[in-house]
Write an enzyme that holds these catalytic residues in place. Structure first.
Site, PDB file in Angstrom:
ATOM      1  N   GLY A 111       0.774  -1.232   0.000  1.00  9.80           N
ATOM      2  CA  GLY A 111       0.000   0.000   0.000  1.00  9.80           C
ATOM      3  C   GLY A 111       0.802   1.278   0.000  1.00  9.80           C
ATOM      4  N   GLY A 132       2.739   2.395   2.251  1.00 14.70           N
ATOM      5  CA  GLY A 132       4.066   2.226   2.815  1.00 14.70           C
ATOM      6  C   GLY A 132       5.109   1.876   1.776  1.00 14.70           C
ATOM      7  CE1 TYR A 192      -8.077   3.967  10.253  1.00 12.47           C
ATOM      8  CE2 TYR A 192      -9.802   5.341   9.301  1.00 12.47           C
ATOM      9  CZ  TYR A 192      -8.507   4.849   9.269  1.00 12.47           C
ATOM     10  OH  TYR A 192      -7.635   5.253   8.289  1.00 12.47           O
TER      11      TYR A 192
END
Length: 311
Positions: A28, A30, A171
């Protein structure tokens, strides 16, 4: 009239000689962030929970002027965080707190924290403070527009949301915590006379694996559709982070996409909610985080920073 091209990864300044740590860099945002920094000449450490997956991701970074290596880091385990930081030697120019989980079913980290708050905030809180003695330039923490969701707040009397857990509430709390952490970290760095800066960024809607673990089948289906028709790819989603990591910006800056609803587009300075800009909440969260992790902001010794504590 010719439209001015938007800033992208090819506009990164030369990173030769610089070292960066990117958490959650096996996929992703990263790996897109790590790849861009390595191509610009940096030595990038992929800090990942699964070494094999990290090595597979590192193998995709080809033709870079810099280099990559893989080290184990599990942000849901404070012992792993401490071990990673204790093993660090030498200077560190850039720490990118990218790893995270989103809207997952209720569960706990190894230390007993609600998983999203524990991973997205507390793990990065501990890692940052433990690595600060080595840092020379900046910390960039990846937040989210979810911090603005209706009802998003810090549940200071029940940070683990025991008995009132909701995947979305957990979240949004963790992402609000990311911004409050950045605000208070910058205040402390400034007060300490440190040149290190703390910034935050969000990717807009980027198609990554993050959405695949959602606790709700309906949300998963909707997000899959959004990933296909609305989202930008991980390379575009990483641009606000890369911009925050390499451009001359004030401490506590918040970067995101410049398109409609901050869903996609080129990186630009964006606003945050009033709750995310509250200095008293930022201080309160910091105190709670120190108590929960046993890790404190490093004390100053002359003009140098010395390591914080850890239980």
């Amino acid at each position: 009239m010719t439209k001015t091209p938007k800033w992208n990864a090819t506009d990164l300044p030369d990173q030769t000689g610089r070292t960066a740590v990117v958490t959650g860099a096996n996929s992703g945002l990263g790996i897109a962030t790590a790849d861009a920094l390595a191509r610009a000449g940096a030595h990038v450490v992929l800090a990942v929970r699964d070494i094999k997956r990290g090595e597979a991701a590192a193998a995709t970074v080809q033709g870079a002027r810099g280099s990559v290596e893989v080290r184990r880091l599990d942000l849901a385990d404070l012992a792993s965080v401490r071990a990673f930081a204790a093993a660090w030697q030498g200077t560190l120019d850039l720490l990118i707190n990218n790893a995270g989980v989103m809207n997952v079913p209720e569960s706990r980290t190894k230390d007993g924290f609600e998983r999203q708050f524990g991973t997205n905030h507390l793990g990065h809180f501990a890692l940052t403070n433990l690595l600060l003695p080595h840092l020379t330039d900046r910390v960039v923490t990846v937040a989210s527009g979810a911090h603005k969701l209706p009802g998003a707040r810090m549940h200071f009397d029940n940070l683990n949301l025991t008995g009132e857990y909701s995947p979305v509430a957990a979240y949004s709390q963790s992402k609000l915590a990311n911004l409050l952490f950045t605000l208070e970290l910058q205040r402390r760095l400034t007060a300490a006379g440190s040149p290190v800066r703390a910034l935050a960024a969000h990717p807009g809607w980027a198609a990554t694996n993050l959405q695949g673990a959602d606790a709700s089948p309906l949300r998963r289906a909707l997000m899959q559709m959004g990933n296909r028709f609305i989202a930008q790819d991980n390379k575009a989603g990483a641009l606000p982070t890369l911009y925050a990591a390499t451009q001359d910006l004030p401490g506590a800056s918040y970067l995101g996409p410049d398109g409609l609803g901050e869903m996609r587009g080129g990186p630009t300075m964006v606003g945050r909610s009033a709750a995310a800009a509250d200095p008293e909440s930022a201080k309160r969260l910091w105190t709670a985080s120190e108590e929960l992790t046993g890790v404190t902001f490093p004390a100053l010794k002359g003009k140098e920073i010395t390591a914080g504590g850890g239980r």
